[in-house]
Design an enzyme around this catalytic site. Structure first.
Site, short mmCIF file in Angstrom:
data_model
loop_
_atom_site.label_atom_id
_atom_site.label_comp_id
_atom_site.label_asym_id
_atom_site.label_seq_id
_atom_site.Cartn_x
_atom_site.Cartn_y
_atom_site.Cartn_z
CG HIS A 9 -0.24 0.01 2.63
ND1 HIS A 9 0.48 0.97 2.98
CD2 HIS A 9 0.25 -1.07 3.40
CE1 HIS A 9 1.13 0.68 4.23
NE2 HIS A 9 0.98 -0.43 4.68
CD GLU A 82 2.07 -6.02 7.82
OE1 GLU A 82 2.13 -7.23 8.02
OE2 GLU A 82 3.06 -4.61 7.54
#
Length: 219
Positions: A9, A82
């Site tokens: 990202h 994550e």
């Protein structure tokens, strides 16, 4: 040949200030939004047939920018999140964490992850991430490309595991830049007697910019 592109990202304010994000739903900052817009046409040129993304805001926003350029709708998948860094680590810089929770910080430095409340281990992340990645890979047809938008630490452990490497490479992989990407290809190789397999083609490709700065290691 089939191709998987794994994209980290764009930047968030917490990336910029070195605050651990984990499962916190932190959005992209202005730099991150610009990074996503810059990388979108580069990846769109690969003509992906699908885009899958972590459902956390920073990944979903990045995937949305790429998908818009490709004329696709991203599929959000919480398995691509994550590492969960635990409630005491989330939102703190390394220095703040060391002061606020010295025992946990010492355990982290020693690699004693099981001693840290709420923190996922490498095996925890692989147990959810790998089945997702394998499903996406298996669903690609010959000549097709798929894009996965996820997170730096999760990708650093998932890629070698997906490729079947026998040991955890740990710090052997550099930190992925925000909007840096990985390329995996599945094709035949003369080195393996023509057997088809997934191979690492590139790690941490980035869109060159005049103000590019080295990446930070915080998720």
């Amino acid at each position: 040949m089939r191709r998987l592109v794994l994209l980290r990202h764009g930047q968030t304010e917490w990336n910029h200030t070195r605050r651990a994000q984990g499962h916190a739903d932190v959005p992209l900052d202005d730099v991150g939004l610009a990074q996503a817009k810059e990388v979108a046409p580069v990846l769109a040129a690969l003509h992906p047939v699908a885009i899958w993304s972590s459902d956390l805001a920073r990944a979903a926003q990045t995937a949305g920018a790429v998908a818009a350029e490709c004329g696709l709708e991203p599929v959000l998948d919480p398995r691509l999140r994550e590492f969960d860094v635990g409630p005491n680590r989330t939102g703190l810089t390394p220095e703040e964490y060391a002061v606020a929770h010295p025992e946990e910080h010492a355990a982290l430095l020693a690699g004693e992850i099981d001693a840290i409340p709420g923190r996922e281990t490498r095996d925890d992340v692989l147990a959810r991430f790998l089945p997702a990645l394998t499903t996406y890979a298996d669903g690609l047809g010959e000549g097709e490309t798929g894009i996965v938008v996820a997170h730096g630490a999760a990708l650093r452990v998932a890629v070698p595991a997906f490729l079947g490497w026998g040991a955890d490479p740990g710090e052997s992989f550099g930190v992925l830049a925000n909007c840096g990407w990985v390329v995996l290809e599945h094709s035949a190789s003369t080195w393996t007697g023509g057997m088809e397999q997934w191979r690492l083609i590139a790690w941490n490709r980035v869109v060159p910019t005049p103000d590019f700065t080295p990446p930070t290691a915080v998720g």
